[in-house]
Design an enzyme around this catalytic site. Structure first.
Site, mmCIF file in Angstrom:
data_model
loop_
_atom_site.group_PDB
_atom_site.id
_atom_site.type_symbol
_atom_site.label_atom_id
_atom_site.label_comp_id
_atom_site.label_asym_id
_atom_site.label_seq_id
_atom_site.Cartn_x
_atom_site.Cartn_y
_atom_site.Cartn_z
ATOM 1 C CB SER A 80 2.849 2.559 -9.129
ATOM 2 O OG SER A 80 2.931 3.877 -8.624
ATOM 3 C CB SER A 81 5.305 2.343 -3.781
ATOM 4 O OG SER A 81 6.317 1.416 -4.100
ATOM 5 C CG MET A 82 0.270 1.986 -0.883
ATOM 6 S SD MET A 82 0.046 1.378 0.822
ATOM 7 C CE MET A 82 -0.880 2.747 1.546
#
Length: 377
Positions: A80-82
């Site tokens: 899950s990206s920043m």
């Protein structure tokens, strides 16, 4: 998680990331080593919750869902990206109410939920995930959260032609230099595509607009590091000769010394340009090896069986030394690209773009007519 767009600012606070995050996540170890630490919601609920609310990426799957072999560290296969990166890419995508959107790389489903909220009931969101387990998990999370995009299990590089054309396409898996043709074909004229372009040196966010003739052009913005499309991930891992073979290669003096190494390898300086000019060249740097301010730089092209090892001593006034093997003299190519960077006023990533016209794709500097390198066609 800030955005200059007030609608995205609101949606990012209303569509909770935690709804889509798995029971177990992996985060970087505190000591800075390239290792992951598993965090379970059931056994460490406070640490789990804290990680989710921080502006950090979270690994949500390791080893494609398999247990790491005994004695080996897990490696990330989905994340899950920043939140700040999510906000930046969504803002660049510029989704409008009622538009159709294709997402490549469903992951947890959080991004698809955000897109569904922005497109609204009059819009349509299709999201493609190559991993069946991740796709099914995302379907469940989206359903529980009250969102209903179409989740397709399949190869994201092929897009989803049954739902085309799309007003917007966003990729959350990086592609190596060449934009998959299916994405451009499925993008509506006047549409926009946002995704992480990369090579073996540095990646950046590409914002590409398609014209009425079916051609497309766009610039790079901001450094991005995303996992690649799965069928391209093998390109990350280069070939290396045996250490004994490297040691037998002639040790020669380079034309670089002092601050040249920082100019070449610093992402804020020449790294993007030089990586763009030296194709099929994997870069790896062992910093502070064997001592502080002594770095070892490896370059390799596994297909050409070519390799270079450069010894980068930051503090010495003498020229760096290098060993090169194989038909490609990779360090010589890097030095030639470094000269080009100087001759063109030391451009950063923001001066580069990608043009797609008549089946050909090329990198350009400042303007599409200033061709840097043709990457396909």
């Amino acid at each position: 998680m800030s955005s200059s767009d007030p609608v995205w600012r609101r949606l990012l606070t209303e569509v909770f990331r935690e709804w889509f995050i798995s029971e177990t996540i992996w985060i970087d170890t505190a000591d800075g080593e390239l290792a992951l630490s598993a965090v379970s919601k059931s056994t460490e609920p406070q640490r789990w919750a804290r990680a989710i609310t921080e502006d950090r990426y979270l690994v949500t799957q390791v080893n494609f869902g398999a247990d790491p072999p005994d004695g080996e560290l897990p490696w990330p296969s989905s994340s899950s990206s920043m939140p700040s990166i999510v906000a930046m890419m969504l803002e660049a995508l510029d989704v409008r109410h009622g538009q159709s959107v294709l997402e490549i790389g469903t992951g947890t489903g959080w991004n698809a939920a955000l897109l569904s909220r922005r497109a609204g009931d009059a819009g349509r969101v299709v999201t493609v995930e190559v991993d069946p387990t991740l796709a099914e998990r995302a379907r469940g999370a989206l359903d529980r959260a009250g969102y209903s995009p179409t989740v397709v299990t399949g190869d994201g590089a092929k897009g989803f032609p049954d739902g085309a054309p799309y007003d917007r396409i966003i990729a959350t898996a990086s592609f190596r230099e060449v934009l998959p043709a299916a994405w451009l074909e499925q993008l509506r004229p006047g549409g926009r595509l946002v995704g992480p372009w990369d090579n073996d040196w540095l990646g950046g966010m590409l914002v590409l607009d398609k014209d009425e003739d079916g051609n497309a052009t766009g610039r790079f913005r901001d450094q991005l590091a995303f996992m690649r499309l799965r069928d391209q991930r093998a390109a990350y891992y280069g070939w290396e000769p045996e250490e004994s073979e490297i040691e037998r290669a002639a040790l020669t003096e380079t034309g670089c010394r002092g601050s040249d190494g920082d100019n070449i390898f610093n992402p804020e300086l020449g790294r993007f340009a030089i990586g763009a000019l030296v194709p099929d060249c994997y870069l790896h740097i062992d910093f502070n090896t064997p001592a502080d301010y002594h770095h070892v730089v490896d370059l390799d092209d596994g297909f050409a069986r070519s390799f270079a090892r450069m010894y980068w001593d930051v503090n010495t006034p003498t020229h760096y030394q290098v060993r090169q093997l194989g038909p490609r003299k990779l360090w010589d190519e890097v030095e030639a690209a470094y000269d080009w960077w100087h001759d063109n006023d030391e451009p950063g990533m923001e001066r580069f773009g990608l043009e797609i016209r008549d089946g050909k794709q090329w990198l350009w500097l400042d303007h599409p007519d200033h061709v840097v390198r043709v990457v396909t066609g």
